[in-house]
Design an enzyme around this catalytic site. Structure first.
Site, PDB file in Angstrom:
ATOM      1  N   ASP A 275       0.807  -1.226   0.129  1.00 51.75           N
ATOM      2  CA  ASP A 275      -0.008   0.105  -0.070  1.00 51.75           C
ATOM      3  C   ASP A 275       0.799   1.412  -0.013  1.00 51.75           C
ATOM      4  OD1 ASP A 275      -2.044  -2.019   0.287  1.00 51.75           O
ATOM      5  OD2 ASP A 275      -2.558  -1.352   1.964  1.00 51.75           O
TER       6      ASP A 275
ATOM      7  N   LYS B  80      -6.575  -5.042  -3.331  1.00 53.72           N
ATOM      8  CA  LYS B  80      -7.434  -5.717  -2.142  1.00 53.72           C
ATOM      9  C   LYS B  80      -8.516  -4.877  -1.579  1.00 53.72           C
ATOM     10  CE  LYS B  80      -3.833  -3.995   1.134  1.00 53.72           C
ATOM     11  NZ  LYS B  80      -4.574  -3.408   2.162  1.00 53.72           N
TER      12      LYS B  80
ATOM     13  N   CYS C 297      -2.425  -2.729   7.670  1.00 56.84           N
ATOM     14  CA  CYS C 297      -2.239  -3.506   6.424  1.00 56.84           C
ATOM     15  C   CYS C 297      -0.981  -4.473   6.814  1.00 56.84           C
ATOM     16  CB  CYS C 297      -2.263  -2.904   5.317  1.00 56.84           C
ATOM     17  SG  CYS C 297      -3.901  -1.865   5.114  1.00 56.84           S
TER      18      CYS C 297
END
Length: 226
Positions: A11, A97, A130
């Site tokens: 990310d 995702k 995450c």
């Protein structure tokens, strides 16, 4: 050995809704990891957190904008793209995702197993969200994991180190190490890392957090005389 590793960058997107600690340093270290992985033909995987623009399927309580769509990581916006300094190259895999973990409702596990990967080298953001959830899922799926502590960050150093300590306490297939030490490991040199020796290795009470962080750091740092 190297062909059983994969680099997973979590990310590192243009979303700017969070102020992150030492982010420039994390970007620089991530760039080094990417360069090294490509030189050694280690597969590179990126994850991107993307929320549907219409807001359909968002988890309960997910922050929403005035139009009912997601307040962050909205599909179709520049914010979901990987930052330019770390842009994927041809041959890299990009996994989109809908939740925190890069394994949730994605084919990441399938792609890794198809490539014969057994060890994940992990960096990215946010350490306490995450990165943390992805590491726990990777452990459950049978991977060995190397978290690069200075290629991860989150909104506060307390949260960053708390997440690292949680992982060090309970992810038994884990190594924590710095970017510099990972490079030594990949070169076949002696390196320093912190791996769990027993459950709850870094158990502490709230007032002991600062000392526990120092204890973790001492396990990750190469002494000056070396």
């Amino acid at each position: 050995m190297k062909n059983k590793n994969a680099l997973l960058i979590i990310d590192m997107q243009q979303e700017d809704g969070f102020v992150l600690e030492h982010f420039d340093n994390v970007v620089a270290n991530t760039a080094t990891l990417l360069d090294t992985a490509r030189q050694l033909a280690i597969p590179v995987f990126y994850s991107r957190h993307i929320n549907p623009a219409d807001g359909i399927g968002l988890p309960p309580g997910e922050p929403r904008a005035a139009d009912g769509g997601p307040a962050s990581y909205r599909s179709g916006t520049r914010q979901v793209e990987i930052i330019a300094a770390l842009a994927p190259q041809p041959g890299d895999a990009v996994i989109d995702k809908p939740r925190y973990s890069a394994f949730h409702q994605t084919d990441l596990d399938t792609q890794l197993k198809r490539s014969g990967v057994t060890t994940l080298i992990v960096g990215g953001v946010l350490t306490d969200v995450c990165v943390l959830t992805t590491v726990f899922d990777a452990f459950a799926l049978g991977y060995r994991i190397r978290v690069i502590t200075d290629a991860c960050t989150t909104t506060t150093l307390a949260a960053h180190y708390s997440a690292l300590l949680i992982m060090a306490n309970w992810v038994y297939s884990l190594e924590l190490l710095t970017c510099a030490e990972l490079l030594r490991a990949l070169e076949g040199k002696d390196f320093i890392s912190c791996a769990p020796e027993r459950p709850d290795l870094f158990a502490h009470q709230p007032h002991e957090l600062a000392g526990t962080i120092e204890r973790l750091q001492s396990r990750l740092q190469r002494q000056a005389q070396e």
